[in-house]
Design a protein around this motif. Structure first.
Motif, mmCIF file in Angstrom:
data_model
loop_
_atom_site.group_PDB
_atom_site.id
_atom_site.type_symbol
_atom_site.label_atom_id
_atom_site.label_comp_id
_atom_site.label_asym_id
_atom_site.label_seq_id
_atom_site.Cartn_x
_atom_site.Cartn_y
_atom_site.Cartn_z
ATOM 1 N N LEU A 100 35.063 41.032 44.013
ATOM 2 C CA LEU A 100 34.953 41.766 42.758
ATOM 3 C C LEU A 100 35.804 43.032 42.736
ATOM 4 C CD1 LEU A 100 31.161 41.180 42.192
ATOM 5 C CD2 LEU A 100 32.987 40.471 40.644
ATOM 6 N N ALA A 101 35.863 43.770 43.850
ATOM 7 C CA ALA A 101 36.700 44.969 43.859
ATOM 8 C C ALA A 101 38.186 44.635 43.699
ATOM 9 C CB ALA A 101 36.454 45.788 45.127
ATOM 10 N N PRO A 102 38.734 43.669 44.455
ATOM 11 C CA PRO A 102 40.141 43.321 44.239
ATOM 12 C C PRO A 102 40.416 42.833 42.818
ATOM 13 C CG PRO A 102 39.362 42.403 46.312
ATOM 14 C CD PRO A 102 38.163 42.937 45.602
ATOM 15 N N GLU A 103 39.441 42.172 42.207
ATOM 16 C CA GLU A 103 39.625 41.713 40.832
ATOM 17 C C GLU A 103 39.770 42.894 39.881
ATOM 18 O OE1 GLU A 103 38.036 38.032 38.313
ATOM 19 O OE2 GLU A 103 36.416 39.329 39.007
ATOM 20 N N VAL A 104 38.928 43.917 40.056
ATOM 21 C CA VAL A 104 39.026 45.119 39.223
ATOM 22 C C VAL A 104 40.362 45.823 39.466
ATOM 23 C CG1 VAL A 104 38.036 47.378 38.711
ATOM 24 C CG2 VAL A 104 36.531 45.462 39.220
ATOM 25 N N ILE A 105 40.720 45.986 40.726
ATOM 26 C CA ILE A 105 41.937 46.725 41.076
ATOM 27 C C ILE A 105 43.168 46.060 40.465
ATOM 28 C CG2 ILE A 105 43.454 47.404 42.981
ATOM 29 C CD1 ILE A 105 40.858 47.623 44.718
ATOM 30 N N THR A 106 43.303 44.764 40.678
ATOM 31 C CA THR A 106 44.507 44.078 40.204
ATOM 32 C C THR A 106 44.519 43.933 38.680
ATOM 33 O OG1 THR A 106 43.445 41.942 40.698
ATOM 34 C CG2 THR A 106 44.937 42.856 42.360
ATOM 35 N N ALA A 107 43.362 43.678 38.076
ATOM 36 C CA ALA A 107 43.313 43.565 36.617
ATOM 37 C C ALA A 107 43.624 44.904 35.957
ATOM 38 C CB ALA A 107 41.944 43.063 36.176
ATOM 39 N N THR A 108 43.086 45.988 36.514
ATOM 40 C CA THR A 108 43.321 47.311 35.951
ATOM 41 C C THR A 108 44.782 47.715 36.071
ATOM 42 O OG1 THR A 108 41.061 48.048 36.376
ATOM 43 C CG2 THR A 108 42.737 49.769 36.198
ATOM 44 N N LEU A 109 45.413 47.365 37.179
ATOM 45 C CA LEU A 109 46.786 47.791 37.432
ATOM 46 C C LEU A 109 47.823 46.741 37.046
ATOM 47 C CD1 LEU A 109 46.143 49.641 40.795
ATOM 48 C CD2 LEU A 109 46.375 50.600 38.507
ATOM 49 N N GLY A 110 47.353 45.653 36.408
ATOM 50 C CA GLY A 110 48.283 44.668 35.867
ATOM 51 C C GLY A 110 49.027 43.861 36.902
ATOM 52 N N VAL A 111 48.352 43.554 38.012
ATOM 53 C CA VAL A 111 48.963 42.777 39.097
ATOM 54 C C VAL A 111 48.266 41.419 39.186
ATOM 55 C CG1 VAL A 111 49.299 42.674 41.595
ATOM 56 C CG2 VAL A 111 49.658 44.819 40.373
ATOM 57 N N ALA A 112 49.023 40.355 39.350
ATOM 58 C CA ALA A 112 48.460 39.006 39.374
ATOM 59 C C ALA A 112 47.784 38.714 40.707
ATOM 60 C CB ALA A 112 49.549 37.970 39.112
ATOM 61 N N LEU A 113 46.569 38.181 40.650
ATOM 62 C CA LEU A 113 45.834 37.746 41.841
ATOM 63 C C LEU A 113 44.953 36.577 41.433
ATOM 64 C CD1 LEU A 113 44.903 38.213 44.811
ATOM 65 C CD2 LEU A 113 43.126 39.725 43.894
ATOM 66 N N THR A 114 45.085 35.444 42.132
ATOM 67 C CA THR A 114 44.220 34.296 41.880
ATOM 68 C C THR A 114 42.969 34.440 42.728
ATOM 69 O OG1 THR A 114 46.079 32.835 41.370
ATOM 70 C CG2 THR A 114 44.001 31.787 42.044
ATOM 71 N N ILE A 115 41.815 34.389 42.082
ATOM 72 C CA ILE A 115 40.556 34.599 42.797
ATOM 73 C C ILE A 115 39.727 33.319 42.789
ATOM 74 C CG2 ILE A 115 38.355 35.851 42.762
ATOM 75 C CD1 ILE A 115 39.893 38.277 41.770
ATOM 76 N N LEU A 116 39.320 32.910 43.983
ATOM 77 C CA LEU A 116 38.411 31.779 44.136
ATOM 78 C C LEU A 116 37.066 32.322 44.603
ATOM 79 C CD1 LEU A 116 40.268 28.765 45.816
ATOM 80 C CD2 LEU A 116 39.421 28.954 43.479
ATOM 81 N N ASP A 117 36.112 32.398 43.683
ATOM 82 C CA ASP A 117 34.760 32.805 44.045
ATOM 83 C C ASP A 117 33.782 31.791 43.465
ATOM 84 O OD1 ASP A 117 35.083 33.397 41.394
ATOM 85 O OD2 ASP A 117 34.483 35.499 41.541
ATOM 86 N N THR A 118 34.111 30.519 43.676
ATOM 87 C CA THR A 118 33.370 29.425 43.079
ATOM 88 C C THR A 118 33.363 28.232 44.010
ATOM 89 O OG1 THR A 118 33.221 27.990 41.105
ATOM 90 C CG2 THR A 118 35.418 28.460 41.960
ATOM 91 N N THR A 119 32.463 27.291 43.745
ATOM 92 C CA THR A 119 32.520 25.994 44.409
ATOM 93 C C THR A 119 32.716 24.879 43.375
ATOM 94 O OG1 THR A 119 30.077 26.033 44.440
ATOM 95 C CG2 THR A 119 31.232 26.593 46.480
ATOM 96 N N ASP A 120 33.043 25.264 42.144
ATOM 97 C CA ASP A 120 33.301 24.255 41.119
ATOM 98 C C ASP A 120 34.592 23.509 41.453
ATOM 99 O OD1 ASP A 120 32.695 23.360 38.122
ATOM 100 O OD2 ASP A 120 34.869 23.613 38.361
ATOM 101 N N PRO A 121 34.532 22.190 41.596
ATOM 102 C CA PRO A 121 35.717 21.446 42.055
ATOM 103 C C PRO A 121 36.880 21.481 41.075
ATOM 104 C CG PRO A 121 33.940 19.946 41.430
ATOM 105 C CD PRO A 121 33.347 21.302 41.444
ATOM 106 N N HIS A 122 36.593 21.610 39.775
ATOM 107 C CA HIS A 122 37.682 21.650 38.805
ATOM 108 C C HIS A 122 38.496 22.937 38.964
ATOM 109 C CE1 HIS A 122 34.358 19.242 36.961
ATOM 110 N NE2 HIS A 122 35.353 18.382 36.823
ATOM 111 N N GLN A 123 37.799 24.059 39.132
ATOM 112 C CA GLN A 123 38.493 25.330 39.300
ATOM 113 C C GLN A 123 39.271 25.362 40.616
ATOM 114 O OE1 GLN A 123 36.039 28.732 38.404
ATOM 115 N NE2 GLN A 123 37.452 30.177 39.344
ATOM 116 N N ILE A 124 38.697 24.778 41.652
ATOM 117 C CA ILE A 124 39.373 24.759 42.953
ATOM 118 C C ILE A 124 40.593 23.845 42.909
ATOM 119 C CG2 ILE A 124 39.111 24.131 45.387
ATOM 120 C CD1 ILE A 124 36.126 24.999 45.035
ATOM 121 N N ARG A 125 40.471 22.676 42.280
ATOM 122 C CA ARG A 125 41.625 21.779 42.154
ATOM 123 C C ARG A 125 42.777 22.460 41.416
ATOM 124 N NH1 ARG A 125 41.918 16.637 43.557
ATOM 125 N NH2 ARG A 125 40.021 15.426 43.942
#
Length: 541
Positions: A100-125
Motif C-alpha cells: 500500500l505504501a509503494p502504491e501511494v508513493i508511485t501514484a502520487t508522484l506519477g511513476v508506473a508500478l504494477t502491483i500484485l496484491d491478489t490471488t485472483d487468477p485473471h489479474q495475475i494472468r
C-alpha cells in the motif's frame, strides 16, 4: 472548522483537532504524561504492561527513515544495473503494508508500478502477460511465508523459465527481514536481497525498504521522501507545534466520544491513495479487544459516507491555501495537509497515540491468523458443499434470510447490523478487470446512511480483516466472489490461484460466521454482468 485551530510543522498542518470533543483534554493528558517525548525515545511502556514485550520490538518506525538513508545510493545503483539489462517494468508482489505504501508513493508522484496484491487468477494472468521479458519482480514479505507473495514468486519464476529468459534469479528483488527463511530462499535463487528493518511492523513500514525499494526501482526520488520525514521528525517530541500529537489525540478522543468511524477523503491537492494506506494502518492497529477506530475510505468529498453522527470526517492532501476550505464539498472535522514523507510519519505517530488514548496495543494483530488457518484447512479438505438460496440473473445468492431478490437480500443484511454499526463490502475479484465492483460501496451508503467500507480480497485480510474480527462486533458483511473462467496453477503447490482465492473467501466466511455476524455471500456467474446488475439494483432500490 475554526481556521485558527491549526497545528503545523515542516510543511504539514492539522486543522480542527482542538474542536473535536474531548481532544483538548486528551492532548493535555498526553502532555502531562510526557507521551510525545517518551514515544520519540521508543518507550515500550506507553501502552501498558501487556503490550510492553511487543512494543519493545516494534518501535523502529519512529526513526527508521534515518537508517533508510543507506538505501538511497544502493537502490540507485541497482536500478541502473536493472535498466541496463532492459528490466524497466517493475512488478511488486506484496500484501497489506508491503504494497500500500509503494502504491501511494508511485501514484502520487506519477511513476508506473504494477502491483500484485491478489490471488485472483485473471489479474495475475494479465500481469504475467505484460512485458515479461522486461520485468523485474519485487517480492516483499517479512517472513516469506505469506501465501500470496510466495505464489506470485512461483508463478513468475515458472513464466520466466517457460519464456527461456536468462539470469532468472537476477530478475527478482526480495525484501525480507534479516534471518528469515525467505532470505535463504532468495539467496539460493540468486535474487537481489534487501534486508528490511526488523523492528518495524508491516503497516508501519512505509519509510523502510518495503516502501522505498519498489518505489525507487520504479523511478521515485526516495531521498526527497526521507528529507520530508526528517524535517517533520523534529516536531514529534514537542508538547506544542506537534501536529501528529494533535491528530492522535483527536482520533482517540473522537472514538471515545462516539465518533469511532473515520471518513478518509482526498481533498484533491496532490496526494493519491493515502486513504487506503491509512485505512490498513488504523484498522489493523486499533481494531482489537472489542474496540477500535473504523476507517472508511470515501471516494470524493461529495460521496455518500463522508459525514454522520458517528463519523469523524478527515480530509487529506499535499497542499492547501491558508484561506481555503478543505475538502471542496464537505466541511471536515480535521484536515491533514503536507508532503508525503511527513504524512507517513504523522499518521504512524498519531495512530500509536490514538492507541494509548483508547487503551489498546497498536502493534499486534491477534486475529489476522484466523482466516489464514481456515484457508489452509479448506485447501487441504475442500470447501463445504452448499447451494444458493436463489439465483437472480448473473448472481447466486447465499443467505440465511428470507429474501427472494438481490436488493432485498442486501437490505436484510444492512438492517441486521446493530445501530451504529457498519457494513463491509468484501470483493474477492480482479480489482482492475472488475473495478466497477467498487461502486457497490457508495450505492449501499446512499441507500442506508450507514458507514460502508469496501475492500478487495484477499488484500483487506491483511488490514481491515483484523478490525472485522477483533474490533467492535457490530458489522454486517457482504462478500462478493466471481466465477473463474481462466484459472492458473500455483507452481509447486497442489492448488490453483482460483482454488486459493475461493479458499480465502471461504475461510473468511467461516471466521465471520463463527462470530455470528450477519453475512451475505453473492457469487457472480458472469462477473461483468453480475456487477452491473448488483449496482443497478442497489442504485434503483
Amino acid at each position: 472548522m475554526n481556521q485558527l485551530d491549526i497545528e503545523g510543522a515542516a510543511g504539514l498542518s492539522v486543522r480542527g483537532a482542538r474542536q473535536v470533543p474531548g481532544a483538548t483534554q486528551a492532548y493535555d493528558k498526553l502532555v502531562s504524561d510526557g507521551v510525545a517525548a517518551k514515544l520519540l525515545d521508543k518507550d515500550p511502556t506507553l501502552w501498558g504492561p501487556a503490550a510492553e514485550a511487543e512494543s519493545k520490538i516494534r518501535l523502529g518506525w519512529v526513526d527508521t527513515h534515518r537508517r533508510s538513508r543507506e538505501l538511497v545510493p544502493r537502490l540507485a545503483e541497482l536500478r541502473k544495473e536493472l535498466t541496463a539489462r532492459g528490466l524497466d517494468h517493475v512488478v511488486l508482489a506484496g500484501m497489506g503494508g508491503s504494497s500500500l505504501a509503494p502504491e501511494v508513493i508511485t501514484a502520487t508522484l506519477g511513476v508506473a508500478l504494477t502491483i500484485l496484491d491478489t490471488t485472483d487468477p485473471h489479474q495475475i494472468r494479465r500481469a504475467l502477460g505484460d512485458r515479461l521479458s522486461r520485468t523485474v519482480v519485487v517480492v516483499a514479505s517479512k517472513s516469506g511465508s505469506t501465501v500470496e507473495t510466495d505464489s506470485h514468486r512461483r508463478a513468475y519464476l515458472t513464466a520466466f523459465e517457460d519464456a527461456g529468459l536468462d539470469n532468472i534469479g537476477g530478475r527478482f528483488v526480495v525484501i525480507t527481514d534479516p534471518g528469515s527463511p525467505f532470505e535463504g530462499t532468495a539467496r539460493e535463487m540468486g535474487a537481489h536481497v534487501v534486508l528490511a528493518d526488523p523492528e518495524v511492523g508491516g503497516r508501519y513500514s512505509a519509510l523502510t525498504a518495503f516502501g522505498l525499494v519498489p518505489s525507487a526501482l520504479a523511478g521515485v526520488n526516495i531521498a526527497e521522501l526521507l528529507d520530508q520525514a526528517e524535517e517533520f521528525y523534529a516536531s514529534l517530541g514537542g508538547d506544542t507545534g506537534n501536529p501528529a500529537l494533535a491528530l492522535g489525540a483527536a482520533l482517540g478522543a473522537a472514538a471515545l466520544s462516539g465518533r469511532d468511524k473515520v471518513a478518509l477523503i482526498s481533498d484533491g491537492t496532490g496526494i493519491t491513495g493515502l486513504g487506503d494506506w491509512a485505512e490498513q494502518l488504523i484498522a489493523e492497529s486499533t481494531g482489537k479487544d472489542g474496540r477500535g477506530i473504523l476507517p472508511v475510505v470515501v471516494e470524493t468529498p461529495t460521496s455518500p459516507g463522508a459525514i454522520g453522527s458517528d463519523v469523524l470526517t478527515v480530509t487529506y492532501g499535499g497542499s492547501l491555501g491558508p484561506d481555503a476550505v478543505p475538502g471542496g464539498g464537505v466541511t471536515p472535522h480535521l484536515a491533514v495537509n503536507g508532503p508525503l514523507g511527513a504524512q507517513f510519519l504523522a499518521w504512524e505517530f498519531a495512530t500509536a497515540i490514538a492507541g494509548r488514548v483508547i487503551g489498546i496495543n497498536p502493534f499486534d494483530q491477534p486475529n489476522v491468523a484466523e482466516s489464514k488457518e481456515n484457508t489452509n484447512r479448506i485447501l487441504e479438505n475442500g470447501l463445504p458443499s452448499s447451494q444458493p438460496s436463489f439465483t437472480e440473473g448473473a448472481i447466486e445468492v447465499y443467505t440465511s434470510g428470507s429474501a427472494t431478490t438481490v436488493f432485498d437480500a442486501v437490505h436484510e443484511l444492512v438492517t441486521a447490523a446493530e445501530p451504529g454499526g457498519y457494513v463491509a463490502v468484501m470483493a474477492y475479484l480482479d480489482r482492475i478487470g472488475d473495478a466497477a465492483a467498487a461502486d457497490v460501496r457508495p450505492a449501499i451508503a446512499a441507500q442506508t446512511g450507514r458507514s460502508v467500507t469496501f475492500g478487495w480480497g484477499p488484500r483487506f485480510l491483511h488490514s481491515t480483516g483484523q478490525y472485522h474480527k477483533g474490533g467492535p462486533q457490530e458489522g454486517a458483511f457482504l462478500q462478493i466472489t466471481g466465477v473463474v473462467t481462466d484459472d492458473l496453477p500455483v507452481p509447486g503447490r497442489p492448488f490453483t490461484f482460483g482454488e486459493l482465492i475461493a479458499a480465502q473467501a471461504g475461510g473468511d466466511r467461516q471466521a465471520l460466521s463463527g462470530r455470528h455476524r450477519p453475512l451475505l455471500h453473492l457469487h457472480l456467474t458472469d462477473r461483468s454482468a453480475g456487477i452491473a446488475q448488483l449496482v443497478k439494483a442497489l442504485q434503483k432500490g
